[in-house]
Design a protein around this motif. Structure first.
Motif, PDB file in Angstrom:
ATOM      1  N   VAL A  70      19.946 -42.415  37.141  1.00 23.22           N
ATOM      2  CA  VAL A  70      20.979 -41.496  36.675  1.00 23.22           C
ATOM      3  C   VAL A  70      21.318 -41.653  35.193  1.00 23.22           C
ATOM      4  O   VAL A  70      21.505 -40.653  34.494  1.00 23.22           O
ATOM      5  CB  VAL A  70      22.248 -41.624  37.550  1.00 23.22           C
ATOM      6  N   PRO A  71      21.412 -42.878  34.654  1.00 23.24           N
ATOM      7  CA  PRO A  71      21.867 -43.023  33.264  1.00 23.24           C
ATOM      8  C   PRO A  71      21.147 -42.188  32.217  1.00 23.24           C
ATOM      9  O   PRO A  71      21.813 -41.688  31.298  1.00 23.24           O
ATOM     10  CB  PRO A  71      21.688 -44.529  33.003  1.00 23.24           C
ATOM     11  N   PRO A  72      19.827 -41.990  32.285  1.00 24.74           N
ATOM     12  CA  PRO A  72      19.214 -41.150  31.244  1.00 24.74           C
ATOM     13  C   PRO A  72      19.852 -39.772  31.133  1.00 24.74           C
ATOM     14  O   PRO A  72      20.021 -39.241  30.021  1.00 24.74           O
ATOM     15  CB  PRO A  72      17.752 -41.052  31.691  1.00 24.74           C
ATOM     16  N   TYR A  73      20.213 -39.199  32.260  1.00 22.82           N
ATOM     17  CA  TYR A  73      20.802 -37.858  32.254  1.00 22.82           C
ATOM     18  C   TYR A  73      22.237 -37.895  31.755  1.00 22.82           C
ATOM     19  O   TYR A  73      22.695 -36.975  31.060  1.00 22.82           O
ATOM     20  CB  TYR A  73      20.711 -37.260  33.663  1.00 22.82           C
ATOM     21  N   LEU A  74      22.962 -38.945  32.113  1.00 24.07           N
ATOM     22  CA  LEU A  74      24.324 -39.083  31.611  1.00 24.07           C
ATOM     23  C   LEU A  74      24.328 -39.277  30.091  1.00 24.07           C
ATOM     24  O   LEU A  74      25.127 -38.673  29.380  1.00 24.07           O
ATOM     25  CB  LEU A  74      25.012 -40.271  32.282  1.00 24.07           C
ATOM     26  N   ILE A  75      23.435 -40.126  29.614  1.00 25.65           N
ATOM     27  CA  ILE A  75      23.371 -40.399  28.174  1.00 25.65           C
ATOM     28  C   ILE A  75      22.983 -39.143  27.410  1.00 25.65           C
ATOM     29  O   ILE A  75      23.578 -38.815  26.379  1.00 25.65           O
ATOM     30  CB  ILE A  75      22.385 -41.547  27.903  1.00 25.65           C
ATOM     31  N   ALA A  76      22.009 -38.426  27.911  1.00 27.92           N
ATOM     32  CA  ALA A  76      21.614 -37.173  27.252  1.00 27.92           C
ATOM     33  C   ALA A  76      22.733 -36.151  27.304  1.00 27.92           C
ATOM     34  O   ALA A  76      22.906 -35.354  26.379  1.00 27.92           O
ATOM     35  CB  ALA A  76      20.356 -36.613  27.917  1.00 27.92           C
ATOM     36  N   GLY A  77      23.534 -36.200  28.374  1.00 34.14           N
ATOM     37  CA  GLY A  77      24.575 -35.213  28.529  1.00 34.14           C
ATOM     38  C   GLY A  77      25.755 -35.391  27.603  1.00 34.14           C
ATOM     39  O   GLY A  77      26.382 -34.410  27.199  1.00 34.14           O
ATOM     40  N   LYS A 137      19.688 -30.924  31.174  1.00 32.53           N
ATOM     41  CA  LYS A 137      19.036 -29.803  31.844  1.00 32.53           C
ATOM     42  C   LYS A 137      17.545 -29.717  31.556  1.00 32.53           C
ATOM     43  O   LYS A 137      16.890 -28.776  31.964  1.00 32.53           O
ATOM     44  CB  LYS A 137      19.696 -28.493  31.406  1.00 32.53           C
ATOM     45  N   LEU A 138      17.006 -30.697  30.812  1.00 34.99           N
ATOM     46  CA  LEU A 138      15.582 -30.628  30.517  1.00 34.99           C
ATOM     47  C   LEU A 138      15.021 -32.035  30.456  1.00 34.99           C
ATOM     48  O   LEU A 138      15.544 -32.893  29.751  1.00 34.99           O
ATOM     49  CB  LEU A 138      15.331 -29.920  29.181  1.00 34.99           C
ATOM     50  N   ALA A 139      13.987 -32.288  31.230  1.00 33.19           N
ATOM     51  CA  ALA A 139      13.322 -33.579  31.204  1.00 33.19           C
ATOM     52  C   ALA A 139      11.827 -33.347  31.413  1.00 33.19           C
ATOM     53  O   ALA A 139      11.395 -32.227  31.707  1.00 33.19           O
ATOM     54  CB  ALA A 139      13.879 -34.496  32.281  1.00 33.19           C
ATOM     55  N   TYR A 140      11.053 -34.413  31.254  1.00 32.13           N
ATOM     56  CA  TYR A 140       9.601 -34.316  31.392  1.00 32.13           C
ATOM     57  C   TYR A 140       9.130 -35.336  32.416  1.00 32.13           C
ATOM     58  O   TYR A 140       9.658 -36.446  32.502  1.00 32.13           O
ATOM     59  CB  TYR A 140       8.927 -34.531  30.030  1.00 32.13           C
TER      60      TYR A 140
END
Length: 515
Positions: free
Chosen positions: A384-391, A478-481
């Motif tokens: 989860v943290p990658p998405y929180l940090i990007a957000g 909203k965007l990842a690879y």
């Protein structure tokens, strides 16, 4: 394998090893000195002698061996590379690093970017020279050779630092000790890493590296270390960071009271109440000390470098460092071992407070922890943290690029991780030191994923941003690879593509109550 003599314009003469026709490796270079147990290290600016023998692994930090590196393969009679004896443990000589460089830059070519590698191991175990089946898992020879083939050469610097109680023990008494010496408080291992990065910024030009282009890379506790360095300890020296299966949220810092409880429990193991346990702990034989500590080490909220925890803290320390950050599809394999075993009954907020709440989600989620987290969701801590940090990072000058790694380990010798994209497997792909031991049925998918991962990481070191930055919507990335077996990187629009619906729903519920 032949020796290679290199004359560094500031440090003097090194004797390293030629690794094939185009790569040279220098091992065990000391970058700092440790004046005493629980003292901050001091940067070293001279070699202990010249010429310096850099052909063997340097000493590593003494550690509890209860959490060894997964035995991915067994020893093979056909080793690729030098036959190396395992490194020795030495408390006061463990701050050293390995430099693996293209021959062309050593001999006057254009300066190239630097990848600083920080190994993982729950801040408890590991080293830059850890071996599996007689091979160094983090031997950077093949990675540097691949960068040369791509015509984007890099230098890889892999560092050792203090671990376990030697690197992260903290208490009010140790705080007073450090303050009496006018030095930073605790977090000795993180300060060691910062010294290594400072050493690189000062001296890597003498190996053909560009000190203005340093990218940190690490997985698990190594990824968390890179995150701490990028936002607090070494951010002025770091251009980019690659965080794999670990962030400053996943393995987060804890307050002094948390550390004091563990310090007091450790002291009780060494006899009756005493006036000066600092002196006792400084005099205990080192292996006795490290064997008495088997739980995960945590950094300290020292109020200077790390002033808080979780998302609120990260929001207060925006950085110019570009982050390439992500996780693996199956983080569960060693997560239980890393974070400790939970009872089969639903965990309480207090239980998880030592592990998840303090490190992962904004402060408003504290009361929701017991309702939404359960043992099967431990991989959320890393995913989860990658998405929180990007957000949240809309205001930071640095950009965030999010990925999900789904290529699978081909090594059947370790059943929990076999045929899965297990925790921190990206390092196994990146260094690729045992491709000859990959079973035939997996070789095509393995070589494709190795090539794709390396290409993305190397391009990032060169400042070529491999993908579009993560877009956000209300705090959600909203965007990842994603990288799968036998595939090139593919864009995916939402986190739910990577995490099952049950976990995604709970994650969304947590976000609704988050600050």
């Amino acid at each position: 394998m032949t020796e290679y003599v290199h004359k560094h314009h500031d440090l003097g003469e090194f004797r390293g090893l030629r690794r094939g026709d185009d790569v040279v490796q220098f091992r065990g270079i000391p970058y700092a000195d440790i004046p005493g147990r629980f003292f901050q290290a001091q940067l070293r600016t001279k070699l202990p002698q010249t010429p310096f023998d850099a052909t063997r692994p340097g000493p590593i930090c003494p550690q509890n061996d209860a959490m060894p590196f997964p035995p991915l393969w067994q020893k093979s009679p056909d080793l690729l590379g030098p036959a190396l004896t395992p490194p020795v443990a030495d408390e006061f000589h463990c701050l050293n690093l390995n430099v693996t460089a293209p021959l062309s830059v050593l001999e006057g070519g254009e300066p190239c970017p630097v990848m600083g590698f920080i190994h993982g191991g729950a801040f408890m175990t590991g080293s830059a020279s850890v071996q599996v089946g007689g091979r160094e898992i983090y031997d950077a020879t093949n990675l540097v050779h691949a960068s040369i083939t791509l015509k984007q050469p890099i230098i890889v610097v892999a560092i050792n630092y203090r671990l376990g109680p030697l690197g992260f023990l903290a208490s009010k008494q140790l705080k007073e000790l450090n303050e009496s010496r006018n030095e930073p408080i605790g977090n000795y291992g993180l300060h060691d890493q910062a010294h290594a990065i400072e050493w690189v910024s000062r001296f890597i030009a003498g190996f053909g590296g560009d000190p203005s282009s340093i990218t940190l890379q690490g997985a698990s506790a190594g990824g968390a270390s890179c995150h701490f360095q990028a936002v607090s300890f070494s951010k002025s020296r770091v251009k980019r960071a690659i965080l794999a299966s670990g962030t400053a949220l996943a393995i987060g810092a804890m307050p002094l009271d948390y550390h004091q409880d563990r310090y007091d429990a450790l002291c009780r193991k060494f006899g009756e109440e005493q006036d000066d346990y600092v002196n006792v702990l400084q005099s205990v034989p080192v292996q006795v000390l490290v064997n008495e500590v088997s739980s995960v080490s945590k950094p300290l909220i020292d109020e200077q470098y790390i002033t808080g925890r979780g998302m609120p803290w990260l929001k207060d320390v925006p950085t110019n460092v570009d982050l390439l950050i992500g996780s693996c599809e199956y983080e569960d394999d060693v997560t239980l071992a890393i974070l400790g075993h939970f009872a089969p009954s639903p965990p309480t907020a207090v239980t998880l407070g030592n592990h998840v709440e303090a490190a992962l989600i904004p402060s408003g989620v504290t009361s929701m922890t017991s309702k939404y987290f359960s043992p099967e969701m431990l991989n959320v801590i890393f995913r989860v943290p990658p998405y929180l940090i990007a957000g949240y990072d809309d205001t930071a000058a640095g950009k965030v690029y999010v990925y999900e790694f789904q290529a699978k380990s081909p090594y059947p010798n370790w059943p929990p991780g076999y045929d899965r994209s297990h925790h921190a497997v990206t390092d196994v792909f990146l260094f690729d030191v045992a491709s000859d031991l990959v079973p035939e049925q997996h070789r095509n998918r393995w070589s494709t994923a190795v090539s794709e991962l390396r290409s993305a990481w190397i391009k990032f070191c060169w400042g070529e941003l491999p993908w579009e930055a993560a877009t956000t919507d209300g705090g959600e990335a909203k965007l990842a690879y994603v990288l799968k077996d036998n595939k090139t990187w593919q864009s995916r629009p939402i986190m739910g593509d990577f995490i099952n619906d049950k976990i995604a729903a709970r994650w969304e519920a947590l976000l609704r109550v988050a600050d």
